[in-house]
Design a protein around this motif. Structure first.
Motif, PDB file in Angstrom:
ATOM      1  N   THR A 184       0.704  -1.251   0.226  1.00  0.00           N
ATOM      2  CA  THR A 184      -0.176  -0.052  -0.072  1.00  0.00           C
ATOM      3  C   THR A 184       0.770   1.400  -0.189  1.00  0.00           C
TER       4      THR A 184
ATOM      5  N   ASP B 146      -7.518   1.854   0.335  1.00  0.00           N
ATOM      6  CA  ASP B 146      -8.519   1.029   1.222  1.00  0.00           C
ATOM      7  C   ASP B 146      -8.086  -0.537   1.424  1.00  0.00           C
TER       8      ASP B 146
ATOM      9  N   ARG C 109     -14.607  -3.473   3.736  1.00  0.00           N
ATOM     10  CA  ARG C 109     -13.699  -2.366   3.129  1.00  0.00           C
ATOM     11  C   ARG C 109     -13.291  -1.462   4.294  1.00  0.00           C
ATOM     12  N   PHE C 110     -12.262  -1.061   4.470  1.00  0.00           N
ATOM     13  CA  PHE C 110     -12.109   0.204   5.224  1.00  0.00           C
ATOM     14  C   PHE C 110     -10.698   0.863   5.231  1.00  0.00           C
ATOM     15  N   ASP C 111     -10.710   2.224   5.430  1.00  0.00           N
ATOM     16  CA  ASP C 111      -9.151   2.983   5.347  1.00  0.00           C
ATOM     17  C   ASP C 111      -8.100   2.172   5.799  1.00  0.00           C
ATOM     18  N   GLU C 112      -7.023   2.019   5.061  1.00  0.00           N
ATOM     19  CA  GLU C 112      -5.751   1.395   5.824  1.00  0.00           C
ATOM     20  C   GLU C 112      -5.144   2.158   6.730  1.00  0.00           C
TER      21      GLU C 112
ATOM     22  N   HIS D  41      -7.670   1.628  -4.353  1.00  0.00           N
ATOM     23  CA  HIS D  41      -7.715   3.333  -4.169  1.00  0.00           C
ATOM     24  C   HIS D  41      -9.400   3.584  -4.527  1.00  0.00           C
ATOM     25  N   GLY D  42      -9.860   4.596  -3.890  1.00  0.00           N
ATOM     26  CA  GLY D  42     -11.135   5.083  -3.848  1.00  0.00           C
ATOM     27  C   GLY D  42     -11.888   5.023  -5.472  1.00  0.00           C
TER      28      GLY D  42
ATOM     29  N   ARG E 219     -17.153   1.563   1.781  1.00  0.00           N
ATOM     30  CA  ARG E 219     -16.085   1.804   2.858  1.00  0.00           C
ATOM     31  C   ARG E 219     -16.860   1.865   4.343  1.00  0.00           C
TER      32      ARG E 219
ATOM     33  N   ARG F 192     -13.251   0.038  10.594  1.00  0.00           N
ATOM     34  CA  ARG F 192     -12.821  -1.534  10.665  1.00  0.00           C
ATOM     35  C   ARG F 192     -13.364  -2.341  11.787  1.00  0.00           C
TER      36      ARG F 192
END
Length: 835
Positions: A666, A671, A683-686, A717-718, A743, A746
């Motif tokens: 990444t 994500d 799916r979530f923001d890293e 990516h988005g 998204r 977590r």
């Protein structure tokens, strides 16, 4: 019986001293360590000998087993050494004796052996009752003048005898024969050298005490006498950087390469003939290892290996296969077998303390020792000469008064009276009068008188010479120089070890064409590579063709696409990461089982590769995101993986029962999509998973229901227009746009991705794919199918998907994405079946 009364318990108790156990352990260990350092393992910087070697030579000197005497049984020499000087095991003493007789271990052997004293093949010496030995002539130089008070003596272990604490050493043995030994917390490894060069260097140090190490080295930056180590087995030193480091700092690494010749290069009967091996190399073991590498496929192009060595030298013939690339084989042999590293540690005892010395310091220690030896020897000879001159003066006085002397002696009542009369009448000393009284009448002739006068003149001249040496440091050094020149003339020989420059040989990697391959690994740790071109693309629903035939009870665990020139990071279910050079994996046919993975990766039992990352992509501020089977996720900066050694390093800490499932690269703004075996995705923001160190466990990524486990991980990516490809155990799969996966935060339950009913089975893998990508799917039993992503239907979430690979009592083991080539061949008909 003793008349002293037995001490009472109170008196005994008063003698007991309380000591902290840690203090006692510390002091006892220090005492033990120093005993090993000084008494066994390290050589003295002056004579270059360890105690056992020194005692062996002195015992042979005592026994008269010199170079011009007959050989004696080794057991006799060992017994004398053990009984009188070295109270240790006879095996260790015999090992030391044998090594001093081996011309492949010592550049200038100190023992002349008769019988089997071992070989370069690692054969041990014959039992000491069968071998015989005596001192070599150069060993006698080590003991020359030992009877002239040149060195200090100390009591032996039982105070019956005395032994020298160091030998006079007329030759600089430490540098000539080198030394190796392991003490407590330290070790030494000094290479052997050529006598002519070391003698010239010692003379240079004597004549130019302000010289530098550079002045002693012969090379690009210096014109001194010492070219470098000179090994008894010859071979070649590659480059001079390691030599310079070793001589200037006392530590360095030398690359030593075998001497060989390529015969008939470029023809169908080419061969490589090895005639010299690196120092301390076991020839038989090295030949066996080359054969093992050939049999295991790590070295290709060799048809036969023959050992044609005899008493005249080494000759190992390596025959090439017809059509083999000799350059590739040559470089493979150099890289793996014909070159090794000699690590120099110039550690020796100076005044009883271990010190690391550079070249000049080693020579200075020897030169100072020789100055002390020559000074003490000269003083001893001077004392002897003065004593002799004193006696001769008495004789001359007696000869001048012969009648009176004879009459005095004849009229004396006994010898004591005669001596007293001589001392009184002629003012003679007791020694002179003793000599006159014991002198025969025949010594009073006129001829004898002339001889005494001549001898007295000679002795006086000798006294003047010896006195001049003691009074002048320059003359004393001149004596040392002349004696070193004599040693050089007597024992000097030509160099055996040559230097070769590191010419930047073409590496094996350079000679291997770039090619896309499929790497297959089985559960029993067999691995191989095959050209990707061997598998023509098929329409979905095909059975594929045989890619590997595992042995009974084995199954495919991983298959992935790579390039032969790729350097890969291979992550395993145990949380370890290894570095892999793809071209080192043997290339084999589709039906071959493969070679043991331990020849390529040091995997433990049950350890399987679960993710692969190309090292060329590890640039800038990037991260490796990892997901475990138990639902944990973590990110670690890529610079934490810069130094991966051959045994691998830890990539993540795993709880009991957990395993690493997948790894993605990444950039810190992506994500993460986690997919589970039961078809759920989240799916979530890293950045919800903060960056952690390699040994961290990570944080919760997804809530797993029941016995569900994580199947894979995707980074996106988005605005990514790719699809999420999901493939199940029974060969079904689907594509769904990544934009369909919203998204979330977590550690949620996630969304349904695919139905995992009886038809589909569990999810095996998820991947982010583009329309033009290709796929390599491998079954548990070794079938490989290559197809295009476009063949898999694009559908929504929570659907069953379509047949991707048709299986017959088999299931999907792994899925890998392959970028489609511009000249991708046309698809075969789905009717193509397994061979």
């Amino acid at each position: 019986m003793s008349s002293e009364p037995e001490p009472t318990p109170d008196e005994v108790a008063q003698r007991v001293r309380n000591v902290r156990i840690e203090d006692e352990m510390e002091q006892s260990y220090i005492d033990y360590a120093m005993s090993v350092i000084v008494g066994r393992a390290l050589p003295d910087a002056r004579d270059g000998l360890k105690p056992v070697q020194r005692r062996l030579l002195y015992a042979m000197h005592d026994m008269g087993v010199t170079s011009n005497a007959g050989h004696r049984k080794s057991s006799n020499i060992v017994g004398e050494t053990m009984g009188n000087y070295h109270p240790h095991g006879d095996a260790s003493i015999y090992d030391a004796l044998a090594r001093m007789a081996q011309d492949f271990s010592l550049r200038y052997p100190l023992v002349d052996g008769q019988g089997n004293f071992g070989s370069v093949d690692g054969d041990p010496p014959a039992a000491m009752r069968y071998t015989e030995a005596r001192m070599a002539s150069i060993a006698e130089e080590m003991l020359s003048d030992i009877g002239k008070d040149t060195v200090d003596f100390e009591a032996n272990y039982d105070d019956r005898l005395t032994e020298p604490s160091v030998l006079p050493a007329a030759v600089p043995n430490l540098l000539l024969n080198g030394a190796s030994g392991i003490a407590v917390g330290m070790s030494t490894n000094i290479p052997p050298h050529n006598l002519r060069e070391i003698v010239d260097a010692a003379i240079h140090v004597i004549e130019n005490p302000e010289c530098t190490v550079r002045d002693l080295i012969h090379g690009p930056d210096g014109d001194g006498p010492v070219k470098g180590p000179d090994f008894p087995t010859g071979a070649n030193i590659v480059g001079r950087e390691g030599v310079y480091d070793a001589y200037t700092t006392g530590r360095g690494k030398l690359r030593v390469r075998a001497e060989y010749e390529v015969e008939n290069r470029g023809t169908d009967d080419a061969r490589i003939v090895v005639t010299e091996l690196p120092y301390q190399e076991n020839k038989a073991r090295r030949i066996q290892r080359i054969a093992d590498d050939v049999n295991d496929g790590r070295i290709e192009g060799i048809s036969d290996i023959r050992d044609e060595s005899d008493r005249d030298g080494i000759r190992v013939v390596i025959e090439m296969k017809r059509g083999a690339n000799v350059d590739v084989v040559e470089n493979q042999l150099i890289e793996r077998h014909l070159e090794n590293t000699f690590g120099v540690i110039s550690l020796a005892l100076v005044d009883g303390e271990p010190r690391v010395l550079n070249l000049k310091e080693l020579l200075e220690e020897y030169v100072e020792h020789r100055r002390e030896v020559v000074r003490r020897r000269t003083q001893y000879d001077l004392d002897e000469a003065e004593d002799r001159a004193h006696i001769l003066e008495g004789r001359l006085q007696a000869l001048q008064n012969v009648d009176e002397v004879v009459e005095l002696i004849r009229d004396s009542e006994d010898r004591d009276a005669a001596k007293a009369g001589l001392q009184s009448r002629f003012e003679m000393s007791e020694a002179q009068s003793e000599h006159i009284v014991r002198m025969q009448l025949g010594s009073l002739t006129s001829m004898e008188s002339a001889e005494v006068e001549d001898e007295y003149e000679d002795v006086q001249a000798e006294i003047e010479r010896l006195t001049a040496i003691l009074d002048s440091a320059e003359r004393l050094d001149g004596v040392i120089v002349s004696e070193l020149e004599e040693m050089k003339e007597t024992y000097g020989d030509d160099r055996r070890t040559s230097f070769v420059e590191n010419t930047g040989h073409v590496t094996r990697e350079d000679l291997i064409p770039e090619e896309d391959v499929v790497v297959v690994v089985t559960e029993s740790d067999y691995v191989k590579r095959m050209p990707l071109s061997a598998f023509d693309p098929q329409h979905r629903g095909g059975k594929g063709i045989i890619g590997v035939r595992p042995k009974e009870g084995d199954r495919v665990s991983t298959a992935f696409q790579a390039n032969t020139h790729d350097y890969l990071m291979c992550f395993t279910n145990h949380g370890q990461v290894y570095r892999l050079k793809v071209f080192e994996i043997p290339e084999m046919g589709r039906t071959a089982r493969g070679t043991s993975a331990v020849n390529v990766l040091d995997l433990d039992d049950g350890e399987e590769i679960t993710a692969v990352v190309n090292c060329e992509e590890l640039e800038g501020d990037r991260y490796l995101a990892m997901a475990t089977r138990g639902g944990y996720v973590k990110r670690t900066a890529v610079d934490a993986f810069e130094n991966i050694h051959s045994g691998g390093i830890r990539a993540i800490r795993l709880e009991d029962g957990d395993a690493l499932a997948d790894v993605e690269l990444t950039d810190g703004e992506m994500d993460l999509v986690i997919g589970t075996r039961q078809g759920m995705t989240i799916r979530f923001d890293e950045n919800e998973a903060r960056s952690m160190g390699r040994t961290a466990r990570g944080v919760n990524g997804i809530k797993l229901q029941g016995d569900d486990r994580v199947a894979g991980l995707v980074a996106t990516h988005g605005g990514d227009d790719r699809d999420l490809l999901t493939v199940t155990r029974n060969g079904y799969g689907k594509r769904t746009p990544l934009t369909k996966y919203r998204r979330q935060s977590r550690y949620g339950k996630g969304l349904i991705d695919i139905k995992t009913d009886e038809r589909n089975g569990e999810v095996v893998a998820i991947n982010a794919v583009g329309e033009d990508d290709g796929l390599v799917i491998m079954s548990d039993k070794g079938q490989i199918m290559r197809t295009e992503v476009a063949e898999v239907s694009e559908v929504g979430r929570n659907t069953k998907g379509v047949v991707v690979m048709r299986l017959d009592e088999d299931w999907v083991a792994s899925v890998d994405v392959v970028p489609a080539a511009e000249d991708e061949p046309e698809l075969e008909d789905t009717a193509a079946t397994a061979e």
